[in-house]
Design an enzyme around this catalytic site. Structure first.
Site, short mmCIF file in Angstrom:
data_model
loop_
_atom_site.label_atom_id
_atom_site.label_comp_id
_atom_site.label_asym_id
_atom_site.label_seq_id
_atom_site.Cartn_x
_atom_site.Cartn_y
_atom_site.Cartn_z
N ASP A 116 3.94 108.24 18.29
CA ASP A 116 4.96 107.77 17.34
C ASP A 116 4.61 108.09 15.89
OD1 ASP A 116 6.66 106.86 19.26
OD2 ASP A 116 6.11 104.76 19.10
N ASP A 159 16.21 111.72 26.33
CA ASP A 159 16.61 111.49 24.95
C ASP A 159 15.96 112.53 24.08
OD1 ASP A 159 14.54 108.55 24.33
OD2 ASP A 159 14.05 110.66 24.60
N LYS A 200 8.09 96.31 17.19
CA LYS A 200 9.26 96.58 18.02
C LYS A 200 8.85 96.81 19.47
CE LYS A 200 11.18 100.93 18.45
NZ LYS A 200 11.57 101.19 19.83
N ASN A 201 7.83 97.65 19.66
CA ASN A 201 7.45 98.01 21.03
C ASN A 201 6.82 96.86 21.79
OD1 ASN A 201 8.46 100.58 20.87
ND2 ASN A 201 6.55 101.45 20.08
N ARG A 257 15.96 102.39 25.50
CA ARG A 257 15.21 102.61 26.73
C ARG A 257 14.42 101.38 27.18
NH1 ARG A 257 12.88 106.72 29.98
NH2 ARG A 257 10.86 105.98 30.64
#
Ligand code: UD1
Length: 419
Positions: free
Chosen positions: A308, A119, A25-26, A95
């Site tokens: 993470d 957040d 994802k990142n 973000r």
């Protein structure tokens, strides 16, 4: 409504079997944002089926691109003439939207990107991004909740030293500098595998970048970039989540497609917790026969322990033999979910950046709530080792980072449903 979805988990199963890890994802979101650097059709492969890919597709569509998302690839048709505004409704949802800032300024000389705001894990400023673009000659100011950056006459290479190896700032500066005149040096740059993937993507578009994976990146600007085709690297955080799941549930999971080299420290930590980690022909296998031993961890920028995976390590320590200390050094308030673990019977006390954990043999199921993607995944792992039933509200957070999480857990033998 998806936002009301929850996971229902009955604890006790050992997870056993095989999973395949999808694209990161990142990485993929940043690759999509950088695709606007070149007019024409760019294709990104190994794209995970997660909600954030759709949000980035919406953002690029609003900028004038045509985005086609098939099962595991995204094709982005980038026009000659692009829009320049990333609206708040999309940036607040994700973000990574701020990653269009650098490419827009570089390519069309103007960007208006909503400020993401805080957040659930901390304030997450943009000051390094803005200072970096200013060093490249852009004029930037904040107006009505937007960063407005302009460089009508183009950007000029510069020397930029980051106070902290911020992943997002390194990405925005790098994706701007590729089209600047002359040489840009980023000192104290981030070294994350996702950033290397982005750099390699840019190189395949014709960019000149040296030093990827080191704290000193040198970029020699080129006049124009070309569209490309690129395969996203595997998701190291999902890999790590499965590895912790195997260790916590005393299971045996083979993770196809995993790259052990992106996760050296977390895997070493799991070995010291008692896990057996082996390489397979296309990934890794993680086994555990006994209750884990507590592990002390401090999160740090790569190659340090990833922030993470903080919820996963705290979840593991909650049921480990012994006492542990876990320190968060990247974000200011990542411990919010600890209160949810305490609802499951974990013995944790938080003091500033430190969590002190006394392992207990078993947790006990209760209703809890996910506050962000990784906290949600960590709570699901904790639920797997809780006696009885746990419900985890806020499943949509987990969907942002973990494609088909519940289904994959069921394949591994867990009792999980989604409602
Ligand atoms: C961070 C993680 C990344 C992870 C991602 C998603 C690190 C170093 N980065 O990247 O590995 O994949 O979250 O969860 O672990 N900061 C500022 N000003 C700025 C930019 C950053 O003060 O302009 C601060 C942030 O508030 C934070 C720290 O620097 O405390 C790290 O931020 P950064 O690496 O930029 O965050 P992400 O890019 O979101």
């Amino acid at each position: 409504m998806a936002s009301l979805d929850r996971f229902r988990v009955t604890g006790g199963a050992s997870l056993r079997g095989e999973v395949t890890v999808t694209g990161a994802k990142n990485s993929v979101l940043k690759l999509m944002a950088a695709s606007i650097l070149a007019a024409g059709t760019t294709t990104i492969e190994n794209v995970p089926e997660i909600a954030d890919v759709d949000i980035m597709s919406d953002l690029l569509t609003r900028l004038g691109c045509t985005v086609i998302h098939t099962k595991d690839s995204v094709t982005i048709d980038v026009p000659e003439k692009l829009g320049y505004r990333a609206d708040y409704d999309l940036v607040r949802k994700m973000r990574a939207s701020i990653n269009v800032l650098g490419p827009l300024v570089a390519r069309i000389g103007r960007a208006e990107v909503a400020l993401p705001g805080g957040d659930a894990i901390g304030s997450r400023g943009l000051d390094y991004h803005i200072k970096g673009l200013e060093a490249l000659g852009a004029k930037a100011h904040i107006e009505h909740g937007y960063v407005i950056a302009e460089a009508e006459d183009g950007l000029i290479g510069s020397f930029i030293e980051l106070d902290f190896p911020s992943v997002g700032a390194t990405e925005n500066i790098m994706t701007a500098a590729v089209l600047a005149k002359g040489v840009t040096i980023i000192e104290n740059s981030a070294r994350e595998p996702d950033l290397i993937d982005l750099g390699e993507f840019l190189i395949s578009m014709g960019a000149k970048i040296q030093g990827l994976g080191t704290p000193l990146i040198t970029i020699t600007g080129v006049e124009k970039l070309n569209p490309t085709t690129h395969v996203t690297i595997p998701d190291r955080i999902i890999t790590g989540t499965w590895a912790f799941a195997a260790a916590m549930t005393r299971g045996d999971i083979t993770i196809h497609g995993a790259r052990a080299k992106d996760l050296e420290l977390p895997l070493e930590k799991l070995v010291s917790a008692g896990a057996i980690v082996t390489s397979t022909s296309d990934g890794i296998r993680v086994r555990m026969d006994s209750r884990p031993h507590a592990i002390d961890v401090a999160t740090l920028p790569y190659p340090g322990f990833p922030t993470d995976l903080l919820p996963m390590v705290i979840a593991l320590n909650s049921i480990a033999v012994g006492h542990s200390l876990v320190t968060e050094n990247v974000f200011e308030s990542r411990f919010m979910f600890v209160n949810e673990l305490i609802r499951l019977g974990a013995q944790i006390s938080v003091d500033g950046h430190h969590a002190s954990i006394e392992g207990v043999p078993e947790l006990s199921g209760a209703p809890v709530e996910a506050t962000d993607i990784r906290a949600g995944a960590g709570l699901v792992l904790a639920a797997l080792v809780s006696e009885g039933e746990t419900t985890i509200d806020g499943a949509f957070h987990v969907d942002r980072g973990y494609p088909n999480f519940a289904e994959q857990l069921v394949t591994l033998g867990a009792k999980v449903s989604r409602e």
